[in-house]
Design a protein around this motif. Structure first.
Motif, PDB file in Angstrom:
ATOM      1  N   ASN A 373       0.837  -1.198   0.000  1.00 41.05           N
ATOM      2  CA  ASN A 373       0.000   0.000   0.000  1.00 41.05           C
ATOM      3  C   ASN A 373       0.869   1.244   0.000  1.00 41.05           C
ATOM      4  O   ASN A 373       1.811   1.341   0.793  1.00 41.05           O
ATOM      5  N   ILE A 374       0.547   2.158  -0.881  1.00 41.42           N
ATOM      6  CA  ILE A 374       1.242   3.446  -0.937  1.00 41.42           C
ATOM      7  C   ILE A 374       0.259   4.500  -0.433  1.00 41.42           C
ATOM      8  O   ILE A 374      -0.721   4.826  -1.116  1.00 41.42           O
ATOM      9  N   ALA A 375       0.485   4.975   0.782  1.00 43.24           N
ATOM     10  CA  ALA A 375      -0.442   5.896   1.425  1.00 43.24           C
ATOM     11  C   ALA A 375       0.160   7.294   1.489  1.00 43.24           C
ATOM     12  O   ALA A 375       1.374   7.460   1.654  1.00 43.24           O
ATOM     13  N   PHE A 376      -0.686   8.312   1.357  1.00 44.02           N
ATOM     14  CA  PHE A 376      -0.226   9.688   1.416  1.00 44.02           C
ATOM     15  C   PHE A 376      -1.393  10.599   1.769  1.00 44.02           C
ATOM     16  O   PHE A 376      -2.561  10.216   1.692  1.00 44.02           O
ATOM     17  N   GLU A 377      -1.060  11.806   2.152  1.00 44.75           N
ATOM     18  CA  GLU A 377      -2.054  12.810   2.518  1.00 44.75           C
ATOM     19  C   GLU A 377      -1.823  14.077   1.715  1.00 44.75           C
ATOM     20  O   GLU A 377      -0.689  14.537   1.587  1.00 44.75           O
ATOM     21  N   LEU A 378      -2.886  14.646   1.165  1.00 44.31           N
ATOM     22  CA  LEU A 378      -2.816  15.892   0.408  1.00 44.31           C
ATOM     23  C   LEU A 378      -3.496  17.005   1.187  1.00 44.31           C
ATOM     24  O   LEU A 378      -4.540  16.800   1.811  1.00 44.31           O
ATOM     25  N   ASN A 379      -2.896  18.186   1.135  1.00 41.16           N
ATOM     26  CA  ASN A 379      -3.438  19.334   1.860  1.00 41.16           C
ATOM     27  C   ASN A 379      -4.466  20.112   1.042  1.00 41.16           C
ATOM     28  O   ASN A 379      -5.282  20.845   1.614  1.00 41.16           O
ATOM     29  N   SER A 380      -4.448  19.936  -0.276  1.00 38.62           N
ATOM     30  CA  SER A 380      -5.356  20.698  -1.147  1.00 38.62           C
ATOM     31  C   SER A 380      -5.571  19.936  -2.447  1.00 38.62           C
ATOM     32  O   SER A 380      -4.807  19.008  -2.764  1.00 38.62           O
ATOM     33  N   PRO A 381      -6.607  20.277  -3.228  1.00 39.95           N
ATOM     34  CA  PRO A 381      -6.798  19.615  -4.530  1.00 39.95           C
ATOM     35  C   PRO A 381      -5.570  19.819  -5.415  1.00 39.95           C
ATOM     36  O   PRO A 381      -4.979  20.899  -5.437  1.00 39.95           O
ATOM     37  N   THR A 382      -5.200  18.793  -6.153  1.00 39.62           N
ATOM     38  CA  THR A 382      -3.996  18.911  -6.965  1.00 39.62           C
ATOM     39  C   THR A 382      -4.026  17.910  -8.108  1.00 39.62           C
ATOM     40  O   THR A 382      -4.710  16.883  -8.039  1.00 39.62           O
ATOM     41  N   LEU A 383      -3.297  18.233  -9.173  1.00 32.81           N
ATOM     42  CA  LEU A 383      -3.042  17.299 -10.253  1.00 32.81           C
ATOM     43  C   LEU A 383      -1.853  16.456  -9.835  1.00 32.81           C
ATOM     44  O   LEU A 383      -0.771  16.993  -9.567  1.00 32.81           O
ATOM     45  N   LEU A 384      -2.028  15.138  -9.756  1.00 30.11           N
ATOM     46  CA  LEU A 384      -1.015  14.279  -9.150  1.00 30.11           C
ATOM     47  C   LEU A 384      -0.622  13.152 -10.083  1.00 30.11           C
ATOM     48  O   LEU A 384      -1.460  12.607 -10.797  1.00 30.11           O
ATOM     49  N   SER A 385       0.652  12.818 -10.075  1.00 31.08           N
ATOM     50  CA  SER A 385       1.147  11.626 -10.772  1.00 31.08           C
ATOM     51  C   SER A 385       1.918  10.760  -9.791  1.00 31.08           C
ATOM     52  O   SER A 385       2.667  11.273  -8.950  1.00 31.08           O
ATOM     53  N   LEU A 386       1.726   9.447  -9.921  1.00 36.08           N
ATOM     54  CA  LEU A 386       2.382   8.495  -9.030  1.00 36.08           C
ATOM     55  C   LEU A 386       2.978   7.396  -9.903  1.00 36.08           C
ATOM     56  O   LEU A 386       2.252   6.704 -10.616  1.00 36.08           O
ATOM     57  N   SER A 387       4.304   7.236  -9.870  1.00 41.11           N
ATOM     58  CA  SER A 387       4.992   6.299 -10.760  1.00 41.11           C
ATOM     59  C   SER A 387       6.025   5.500  -9.997  1.00 41.11           C
ATOM     60  O   SER A 387       6.505   5.912  -8.936  1.00 41.11           O
ATOM     61  N   VAL A 388       6.394   4.349 -10.582  1.00 43.86           N
ATOM     62  CA  VAL A 388       7.412   3.468  -9.999  1.00 43.86           C
ATOM     63  C   VAL A 388       8.591   3.403 -10.958  1.00 43.86           C
ATOM     64  O   VAL A 388       8.415   3.220 -12.171  1.00 43.86           O
ATOM     65  N   PHE A 389       9.816   3.550 -10.395  1.00 44.35           N
ATOM     66  CA  PHE A 389      11.041   3.507 -11.181  1.00 44.35           C
ATOM     67  C   PHE A 389      11.949   2.411 -10.655  1.00 44.35           C
ATOM     68  O   PHE A 389      11.917   2.067  -9.471  1.00 44.35           O
ATOM     69  N   ASN A 390      12.782   1.849 -11.552  1.00 49.94           N
ATOM     70  CA  ASN A 390      13.797   0.896 -11.120  1.00 49.94           C
ATOM     71  C   ASN A 390      15.063   1.647 -10.741  1.00 49.94           C
ATOM     72  O   ASN A 390      15.127   2.883 -10.811  1.00 49.94           O
ATOM     73  N   VAL A 391      16.108   0.909 -10.328  1.00 47.17           N
ATOM     74  CA  VAL A 391      17.327   1.551  -9.857  1.00 47.17           C
ATOM     75  C   VAL A 391      18.082   2.263 -10.979  1.00 47.17           C
ATOM     76  O   VAL A 391      18.973   3.070 -10.714  1.00 47.17           O
ATOM     77  N   LYS A 392      17.756   1.951 -12.238  1.00 49.12           N
ATOM     78  CA  LYS A 392      18.379   2.636 -13.369  1.00 49.12           C
ATOM     79  C   LYS A 392      17.680   3.937 -13.718  1.00 49.12           C
ATOM     80  O   LYS A 392      18.092   4.650 -14.632  1.00 49.12           O
ATOM     81  N   GLY A 393      16.608   4.257 -12.986  1.00 50.30           N
ATOM     82  CA  GLY A 393      15.859   5.476 -13.254  1.00 50.30           C
ATOM     83  C   GLY A 393      14.812   5.319 -14.333  1.00 50.30           C
ATOM     84  O   GLY A 393      14.228   6.310 -14.792  1.00 50.30           O
ATOM     85  N   GLN A 394      14.534   4.080 -14.771  1.00 48.80           N
ATOM     86  CA  GLN A 394      13.551   3.827 -15.819  1.00 48.80           C
ATOM     87  C   GLN A 394      12.166   3.634 -15.196  1.00 48.80           C
ATOM     88  O   GLN A 394      12.013   2.885 -14.227  1.00 48.80           O
ATOM     89  N   GLN A 395      11.160   4.309 -15.741  1.00 45.97           N
ATOM     90  CA  GLN A 395       9.802   4.134 -15.238  1.00 45.97           C
ATOM     91  C   GLN A 395       9.275   2.768 -15.657  1.00 45.97           C
ATOM     92  O   GLN A 395       9.301   2.406 -16.824  1.00 45.97           O
ATOM     93  N   VAL A 396       8.818   1.987 -14.672  1.00 46.35           N
ATOM     94  CA  VAL A 396       8.305   0.654 -14.957  1.00 46.35           C
ATOM     95  C   VAL A 396       6.792   0.565 -14.753  1.00 46.35           C
ATOM     96  O   VAL A 396       6.149  -0.360 -15.244  1.00 46.35           O
TER      97      VAL A 396
END
Length: 447
Positions: A373-396
């Motif tokens: 689970n990836i949990a987080f809290e936002l203080n205000s409405p926002t345009l959000l992106s959530l991504s996973v990267f490997n150790v080489k910096g490549q988005q997977v």
């Protein structure tokens, strides 16, 4: 062997995992050596500056050995969550030939919803990937620690190498004793450490005992005295103990409340069943109540003989910047070990990929398999992106892109890439970006 004061031994008793996991490489089968190795580690001073000074989190320390000049030995770096709890500790060793640091051990702390540590996972780096090495499990009854189990992965199936049970006085609720059951391959032996507290709630006497048959046999005792101006109490010790159970075998904590020790006198039981004094620690402080010097003196039957000395330096906020250990060789003190500390003020999660900012990510469990689970809290409405990267910096994996309302949120990551294929075991980073900023957190997929 380097001696350790009873206050430090009290804390080290609660965090033997590092020593025992190391025994997985060098285990001799001797219960005495296992017990002795518990006293090898030396923490930074348990006595720090008054609470009025600003405390900062230790984020890195370097240990060095003295061979005519100071030579790097190891480096430890730490990561913290938004509650300023240590979540990951990485130990690196120094390669003197190539003059580089290389990864050695990685330890990850997992906290329950009640905020208490529930598990420590330990891995070692084999040159290409992190390999499971051991773990520590914690059991609680409210605010009282009840049981700690230390597991080592000699094979694929874990082996229980140490179990610690905590017992409290039914009237005072203070810690009465800790019983340690060590696994000596196919044998077991027990050691008990019992505490007596004075009227102010300070540790006054600590006795170590071994179990022979059905009887506990004492073998060491320490009597502790304090300076007249000391104002510490039981909660000071117990709260520090609770911190120690996370990464207590590493030098990441020191007291911010004042515990002004005078002396700690060590005794051992003679063949005549009498307590013989064998040595003592003596402590010295500056005007700001920082411990600046500690000495260990051995009693030879007639005189007190200086054996070891440690000196400490501090920053303007009372945080220990260094401690240097020296031992008597002939008629002079010769340095042999020192530790250099680096601090930072934490306001949120710190990560080496991006600066801290108010938006924080919490990942649980971590390490994980097959999902987390990836949990987080936002203080205000926002345009959000959530991504996973490997150790080489490549988005997977792209987990989310879009508008999100303020409040608490949780997104499940199932360990797959954007094509639905299972990702391999290893280290990944989840990165969240919004109008409030960007933050990254490390996570471990472990199969």
């Amino acid at each position: 062997m380097k001696r350790v004061s009873i206050i430090l031994s009290f804390m080290l008793l609660l965090s033997l995992s590092s020593m025992l996991f190391a025994a997985h490489e060098n285990y001799s089968g001797s219960k005495w050596e296992v017990t002795a190795r518990a006293e090898i580690r030396r923490l930074i001073p348990t006595v720090g500056a008054p609470a009025t000074k600003r405390a900062m989190a230790l984020t890195e320390y370097i240990s060095q050995e003295y061979f005519g000049n100071w030579i790097n030995n190891s480096k430890v770096t730490l990561e913290y969550d938004s509650y300023q709890r240590p979540t990951m500790l990485v130990t690196q060793s120094w390669d003197a030939v190539d003059e580089i640091w290389y990864d050695s051990i990685q330890e990850t702390a997992i906290y329950g919803q009640d905020g208490k540590v529930s598990e420590i996972v330990k891995q070692w780096w084999d040159g290409s990937q992190w390999i499971m090495d051991g773990r520590v499990d914690y059991s609680w009854d409210g605010n009282f620690l009840q049981n700690v189990q230390h597991w080592a992965y000699y094979t694929e199936e874990p082996s229980l190498i140490l179990e610690q049970n905590y017992f409290y006085d039914s009237e005072t609720n203070r810690l009465s004793n800790v019983v340690n059951t060590y696994s000596d391959w196919d044998r077991f032996f027990d050691m008990r450490v019992s505490f007596a507290w004075d009227d102010q709630g300070r540790a006054q006497e600590v006795v170590s005992e071994l179990l022979f048959g059905e009887d506990w046999m004492p073998f060491t005792k320490t009597l502790i005295s304090y300076l007249p101006q000391d104002t510490s109490n039981y909660n000071t010790y117990y709260n520090f103990m609770i911190k120690q159970v996370t990464f207590g075998d590493h030098d990441i904590y020191h007291m911010h409340s004042q515990i002004l020790l005078h002396e700690e006198q060590e005794f051992e039981l003679s063949e005549e069943m009498e307590w013989d004094i064998i040595g003592k620690y003596v402590y010295n402080y500056d005007d700001d109540s920082n411990m600046i010097n500690s000495q260990y003196l051995f009693y030879d039957g007639m005189d007190w003989v200086l054996q070891e000395e440690e000196d400490y330096t501090y920053d303007d906020h009372g945080n220990p910047l260094s401690w240097t250990a020296a031992e008597m060789q002939g008629s002079e003190l010769v340095p042999w070990w020192r530790q250099l500390n680096t601090y930072n003020e934490l306001t949120s999660i710190q990560d080496d990929m991006s600066p801290a900012f108010p938006m924080a990510i919490r990942i649980y469990p971590n390490p994980f398999n097959p999902e987390t689970n990836i949990a987080f809290e936002l203080n205000s409405p926002t345009l959000l992106s959530l991504s996973v990267f490997n150790v080489k910096g490549q988005q997977v994996r792209n987990l989310y892109v879009g508008q999100m309302l303020p409040g608490n949120h949780s997104i499940i990551f199932d360990g797959k890439d954007d094509r639905g294929r299972d990702l391999s075991s290893g280290i990944y980073f989840v990165r969240m970006q919004s109008s409030e900023g960007a933050v990254s957190r490390k996570m471990i997929l472990q199969k």
